[in-house]
Design a protein around this motif. Structure first.
Motif, short mmCIF file in Angstrom:
data_model
loop_
_atom_site.label_atom_id
_atom_site.label_comp_id
_atom_site.label_asym_id
_atom_site.label_seq_id
_atom_site.Cartn_x
_atom_site.Cartn_y
_atom_site.Cartn_z
N SER A 155 46.32 15.64 -18.56
CA SER A 155 46.49 14.83 -17.36
C SER A 155 45.29 13.93 -17.13
O SER A 155 45.42 12.76 -16.77
CB SER A 155 46.70 15.75 -16.15
OG SER A 155 46.82 14.99 -14.97
N SER A 156 44.07 14.48 -17.34
CA SER A 156 42.86 13.67 -17.17
C SER A 156 42.82 12.53 -18.17
O SER A 156 42.46 11.39 -17.84
CB SER A 156 41.63 14.56 -17.33
OG SER A 156 41.63 15.58 -16.36
N VAL A 186 43.58 6.71 -19.35
CA VAL A 186 44.27 5.63 -20.07
C VAL A 186 44.95 4.68 -19.09
O VAL A 186 44.87 3.46 -19.23
CB VAL A 186 45.30 6.23 -21.06
CG1 VAL A 186 46.17 5.13 -21.65
CG2 VAL A 186 44.60 7.00 -22.16
N LEU A 187 45.62 5.24 -18.07
CA LEU A 187 46.31 4.41 -17.08
C LEU A 187 45.33 3.54 -16.30
O LEU A 187 45.59 2.35 -16.06
CB LEU A 187 47.10 5.30 -16.12
CG LEU A 187 48.31 6.03 -16.71
CD1 LEU A 187 48.95 6.93 -15.68
CD2 LEU A 187 49.33 5.04 -17.25
N LEU A 188 44.18 4.13 -15.94
CA LEU A 188 43.17 3.35 -15.22
C LEU A 188 42.62 2.23 -16.10
O LEU A 188 42.38 1.11 -15.62
CB LEU A 188 42.04 4.27 -14.76
CG LEU A 188 42.39 5.24 -13.61
CD1 LEU A 188 41.23 6.16 -13.33
CD2 LEU A 188 42.76 4.47 -12.35
N SER A 217 42.93 -1.68 -15.31
CA SER A 217 41.73 -2.52 -15.22
C SER A 217 41.87 -3.77 -16.08
O SER A 217 41.52 -4.88 -15.67
CB SER A 217 40.50 -1.72 -15.64
OG SER A 217 40.31 -0.60 -14.80
N VAL A 218 42.38 -3.59 -17.30
CA VAL A 218 42.56 -4.74 -18.21
C VAL A 218 43.55 -5.73 -17.61
O VAL A 218 43.33 -6.95 -17.64
CB VAL A 218 43.04 -4.25 -19.59
CG1 VAL A 218 43.44 -5.44 -20.46
CG2 VAL A 218 41.96 -3.44 -20.28
N ILE A 219 44.65 -5.22 -17.05
CA ILE A 219 45.66 -6.10 -16.45
C ILE A 219 45.06 -6.89 -15.28
O ILE A 219 45.29 -8.10 -15.14
CB ILE A 219 46.87 -5.28 -15.98
CG1 ILE A 219 47.61 -4.70 -17.19
CG2 ILE A 219 47.82 -6.14 -15.14
CD1 ILE A 219 48.74 -3.77 -16.82
#
Length: 418
Positions: A275-276, A281-283, A287-289
C-alpha cells in the motif's frame, strides 16, 4: 534408534487397517515410511492419522509424496519439505493429531518431521474403496471428492477448527486450555488496536497475518507472521492488527483472558508495505501530471500575453499611421515582384504596406503576420516593443507628391513628416 512397530490387519467391508507405533529418540528428526515396505494393498484412497501418545505438544509435520521420498529443502525453524501433500494446519497449531487423505495409487511415501525429543506416536493407515472425508467433515461442511468444503467460520481437513469473527468494540471472554490455540478473524477492511488482558504470571502469545497469505487457513508461531507477546509482567497489551486478517492466541498454561478490538481507520490494505509503495507511485504520477499541466499553462499564458502585446503594439502603430499603405504602382523601387508572405505576384493596384526597414508586403498579409510574428520576415527587424519609436512616411494621400522622392530617402533614416 529404537523403533517398535506392531501390525494388525482387519478386513471388514474392503477396509484394511494397519496400526504402527514407535519411539523417536532425541537424535531422530525424521522418519520416512513407504507403502511398499509396509505392505499396504491398493485402495481407492487412504486415511492417514498420526496421533501423539503423550500430553506434550511438539512441532511435528506430516507429509506425503507419490513415487519418491520427501526431502528437506530447509531445516527448522523455517521448515520446508519437498512433498505433494502437507498437514500444514496441524503443524502450525502444534496439534497432537495429524491427518492426510491420499489417492492415486499405493506408491506413497510418508514423511514425519519432528523436533528433537523422546516422543511416542501412533500411526494408523486406513485403506478405503469409497470416497469419504474425515469424520464426515465434523458436520461443519460438505464432502466433495474426498475433500471437505467447510462452512463459514470453519477450516481444516475435517472442518474441525473454528475461527471466531471479531465484532469491533465487543468484549470476548476466553478460556485457554493447556497448550491450546484459539483463532479469530477481522473481516473488515479497517484495522484494529486489539486489547488483550490476561492473568498475572502467565505468558500469552498472539500471532496474526492477512487472510490469504501463506498456504494455510490458520496462523501460529511456525508461520511467517506478525507476533505480539504478553510476558509475565504484562497483563495488558494493545496489538495492532490490520484489516482482513486472521490471528491466533496461544498459552502453554490454562488461563482466562478478555479480548476487545476497537475500530480504527488505518491500513485497510491487506499488505501495508504494498500500500505504501502504491501510494508513493500514485503521488509521483500525480506530481508529474501537475508539473506538466502547469508548464503547458505557463507556456500558453506567455504566448497569449505575447500575442496580446504584439497586437497592441501593431494596432498603435497603425492608428498613428506610421506604416504607410500605398498601391504597388506608386512605388518607385520595385525590387521584389512577389509578396514574401503569400508568395503571390503583386498587381499594379495591390495595396502594400511599407515598413520602416523599407520592405513592403500585401497589406492583408503583413497585418495578419504581425498578429503573431512582430518582426519583418525578410530582415527580422522587430516591431514588438510598445515603446519602440518608428519613423515612417505618413499614409500617402497624394501619391505623386509624397512618393516622388522615395529614391532619395535612406532606408534606415526615414523622416517622420508629422
Amino acid at each position: 534408534m529404537q523403533t517398535f512397530i506392531s501390525l494388525c490387519a482387519l478386513c471388514i467391508f474392503l477396509v484394511e487397517v494397519k496400526a504402527l507405533e514407535w519411539t523417536l529418540t532425541q537424535q531422530d528428526k525424521e522418519l520416512i515410511l513407504s507403502f511398499e515396505d509396509l505392505g499396504i494393498s491398493f485402495f481407492t484412497q487412504y486415511h492417514i492419522i498420526l496421533s501423539s501418545m503423550s500430553n506434550e505438544t511438539s512441532e511435528t509435520l506430516l507429509v506425503a509424496k507419490l513415487n519418491s521420498k520427501p526431502k528437506i529443502i530447509k531445516g527448522p525453524p523455517d521448515l520446508r519439505i519437498d512433498a505433494d501433500i502437507y498437514d500444514y494446519n496441524s503443524w502450525v497449531s502444534g496439534s497432537q493429531t495429524h491427518k492426510l487423505i491420499l489417492t492415486q495409487g499405493n506408491n506413497w511415501f510418508i514423511g514425519i518431521y519432528i523436533t528433537p525429543g523422546i516422543k511416542i506416536w501412533n500411526l494408523t493407515i486406513n485403506g478405503i474403496n469409497t470416497a469419504e472425508c474425515f469424520s464426515s467433515c465434523t458436520f461443519h461442511g460438505n464432502c466433495m471428492h474426498s475433500q471437505c468444503l467447510c462452512d463459514d467460520k470453519w477450516v481444516g481437513i475435517d472442518c474441525s477448527i473454528f475461527i471466531q469473527p471479531i465484532i469491533f468494540n465487543k468484549d470476548y471472554a476466553v478460556t485457554l486450555n493447556h497448550n491450546e490455540y484459539m483463532y479469530f478473524s477481522i473481516q473488515s477492511n479497517y484495522s484494529s488496536l486489539c486489547e488483550f488482558k490476561k492473568q498475572p504470571n502467565n505468558i500469552l502469545e498472539v500471532y496474526y497475518k492477512t487472510i490469504g497469505a501463506g498456504i494455510s487457513d490458520i496462523v501460529g508461531n511456525r508461520d511467517k507472521a506478525g507476533s505480539c507477546i504478553l510476558g509475565h509482567a504484562n497483563n495488558f497489551k494493545e496489538c495492532l492488527i490490520s484489516g482482513k486478517s486472521i490471528f491466533s492466541i496461544y498459552s502453554k498454561k490454562s488461563q482466562s483472558l478478555t479480548i476487545k478490538c476497537p475500530y480504527i481507520k488505518i491500513s485497510n490494505s491487506s499488505n501495508p508495505k504494498s500500500s505504501s509503495i502504491l501510494m508513493s507511485v500514485l503521488l509521483s504520477v500525480a506530481s508529474v501530471i501537475i508539473i506538466v499541466w502547469a508548464t503547458v499553462a505557463i507556456i500558453k499564458c506567455i504566448k497569449y500575453r505575447r500575442r496580446k502585446r504584439t497586437h497592441h503594439t501593431f494596432t498603435k502603430i497603425i492608428k498613428n499611421e506610421r506604416l504607410p499603405v500605398v498601391t504597388f504602382k506608386d512605388l518607385e523601387k520595385k525590387d521584389i515582384d512577389n509578396c514574401p508572405v503569400c508568395l503571390q505576384k503583386y498587381l499594379e493596384n495591390s495595396e502594400v504596406r511599407v515598413l520602416e526597414c523599407a520592405h513592403f508586403y500585401h497589406k492583408e498579409c503583413i497585418d495578419e503576420w504581425f498578429q503573431n510574428n512582430p518582426f519583418c520576415c525578410i530582415c527580422k527587424r522587430s516591431y514588438s516593443s510598445s515603446d519602440y519609436i518608428v519613423n515612417v512616411l505618413p499614409v500617402v494621400e497624394d501619391n505623386t507628391r509624397h512618393l516622388s522622392g522615395l529614391n532619395h530617402i535612406q532606408r534606415d533614416n526615414w523622416v517622420d513628416h508629422k
